[in-house]
Write a protein that holds these residues in place. Structure first.
Motif, mmCIF file in Angstrom:
data_model
loop_
_atom_site.group_PDB
_atom_site.id
_atom_site.type_symbol
_atom_site.label_atom_id
_atom_site.label_comp_id
_atom_site.label_asym_id
_atom_site.label_seq_id
_atom_site.Cartn_x
_atom_site.Cartn_y
_atom_site.Cartn_z
ATOM 1 N N HIS A 149 0.783 -1.236 0.000
ATOM 2 C CA HIS A 149 0.000 0.000 0.000
ATOM 3 C C HIS A 149 0.813 1.283 0.000
ATOM 4 O O HIS A 149 0.244 2.360 -0.091
ATOM 5 C CB HIS A 149 -0.991 -0.013 1.177
ATOM 6 N N SER A 150 2.144 1.163 0.116
ATOM 7 C CA SER A 150 2.957 2.380 0.094
ATOM 8 C C SER A 150 3.538 2.583 -1.311
ATOM 9 O O SER A 150 4.400 1.815 -1.750
ATOM 10 C CB SER A 150 4.093 2.261 1.113
ATOM 11 N N PRO A 151 3.078 3.625 -2.036
ATOM 12 C CA PRO A 151 3.556 3.822 -3.422
ATOM 13 C C PRO A 151 5.071 3.984 -3.512
ATOM 14 O O PRO A 151 5.679 3.462 -4.453
ATOM 15 C CB PRO A 151 2.852 5.110 -3.852
ATOM 16 N N LEU A 152 5.660 4.678 -2.535
ATOM 17 C CA LEU A 152 7.114 4.896 -2.586
ATOM 18 C C LEU A 152 7.871 3.578 -2.433
ATOM 19 O O LEU A 152 8.838 3.309 -3.152
ATOM 20 C CB LEU A 152 7.544 5.891 -1.494
ATOM 21 N N LEU A 153 7.376 2.751 -1.498
ATOM 22 C CA LEU A 153 8.009 1.441 -1.282
ATOM 23 C C LEU A 153 7.852 0.558 -2.533
ATOM 24 O O LEU A 153 8.796 -0.120 -2.961
ATOM 25 C CB LEU A 153 7.389 0.763 -0.051
ATOM 26 N N VAL A 154 6.652 0.609 -3.112
ATOM 27 C CA VAL A 154 6.401 -0.163 -4.346
ATOM 28 C C VAL A 154 7.377 0.278 -5.432
ATOM 29 O O VAL A 154 8.019 -0.545 -6.090
ATOM 30 C CB VAL A 154 4.940 0.047 -4.863
#
Lengths: 117, 201
Positions: free
Chosen positions: A50-55
């Protein structure tokens, strides 16, 4: 290289076009293909985080690993002379200059440099 | 891994392969520039994430699988070229070309779907709503995927003509590898495009 392409004595260094393409070993292509598919599956599942930056970080790192595998083993870059590495290095340098040149236009850094009134 | 490798010098690189590597270096700079600009804009505009949700993830996933598989087929064609096995060269190259057709077919389906929903290159529907930033997303989308699609067509044509010539003349088998290198480049570009366009919302 086959016997018919053996250069005359004294001209060994003049041979520019060897006809035998087997200048490298043949890695286990199936193994590399399966590894690429596994990494591809991880990429797809990682996108569910759910974290775009992590993705972004995870999938980008995996993409770099996948691209390196294709370059090194499918494209046999691992066995290529330094000239080819230099060619690709120049392309990456060009890209780097492009990024440095365009970054201020896309992300205005002046807002960090000019103190707020 | 079979250890039959022997180091070669730059003087021994076949000209065809050297030329393709130079071409690939240029292509990396072009696509790399587009990808970097896409990332910078994507970080800048949150609405690009919303636009990315309108892409067809399933179609993108299938296409990624198709291109990865085609890369495997091409490298098998190269292996067959080393053994000068014409039948196998034909088999693997035709399978690769079939993958190219499949990729382009799926991409066409995607484009049709997106255009029907008003996500076009000029973006008239979005412009009417004053969404200029969103129009820019679709400009990038069509430019990157369209340019990549043209490279898929070029790669498939190159493979076809090289296969025809090599199997007919029974010489210059190393041209199969040169054409294959180009195809792998097309795959590498997609390896980056797929997560950036389809997965990061």
């Amino acid at each position: 290289m086959s016997a018919q392409h053996t250069p005359p004595p004294g001209l060994e260094h003049e041979v520019l076009v060897p006809q035998d393409p087997d200048y490298h070993g043949h890695p286990n292509y199936l193994k590399i293909y399966i590894s690429l598919l596994i990494l591809f599956a991880i990429t797809v599942f990682a996108s569910l985080i759910h974290s775009p930056l992590l993705v972004f970080i995870v999938v980008f790192v995996i993409s770099i690993v996948k691209a390196s595998m294709v370059l090194l083993y499918f494209m046999h870059l691992k066995w290529e002379p330094k000239l080819i590495w230099l060619l690709l290095g120049l392309a990456l340098m060009t890209l780097l200059f492009l990024i440095i040149g365009l970054y201020p236009d896309v992300v205005p850094i002046t807002r960090y440099l000019i103190p707020k009134p | 891994m079979k250890n039959s490798s022997k180091k070669i010098t730059w003087r021994q690189i076949p000209q065809a392969r050297l030329a393709v590597w130079a071409l690939i270096a240029g292509e990396f700079a072009i696509f790399g520039g587009l990808i970097v600009l896409y990332i910078l804009n994507r970080l800048k505009y949150e609405s690009w994430g919303e636009m990315a949700q309108h892409t067809n993830v399933i179609a993108g996933t299938i296409n990624t699988f198709v291109l990865l598989t085609s890369s495997f087929f091409v490298v098998k064609a190269h292996e067959a070229a080393v053994h000068k096995d014409k039948q196998k060269i034909k088999l693997w190259i035709w399978l690769t070309i079939a993958c190219a057709f499949m990729f382009l077919g799926i991409k066409t389906y995607e484009y049709t779907h997106e255009i029907m929903h008003g996500f076009t290159l000029p973006g008239n529907a979005l412009l009417a709503e004053g969404k200029t930033v969103e129009v820019m997303y679709w400009s990038f989308y069509y430019t990157m995927t369209g340019l990549h699609g043209l490279h898929v067509i070029a790669g498939a044509l190159a493979l076809f003509f090289v296969m025809r010539k090599v199997t007919k003349t029974e010489e210059n088998y190393h041209h199969i590898e040169a054409a294959g290198l180009y195809w792998h480049m097309v795959d590498i570009v997609w390896i980056f495009l797929f997560p950036l366009i389809y997965l990061i919302h």
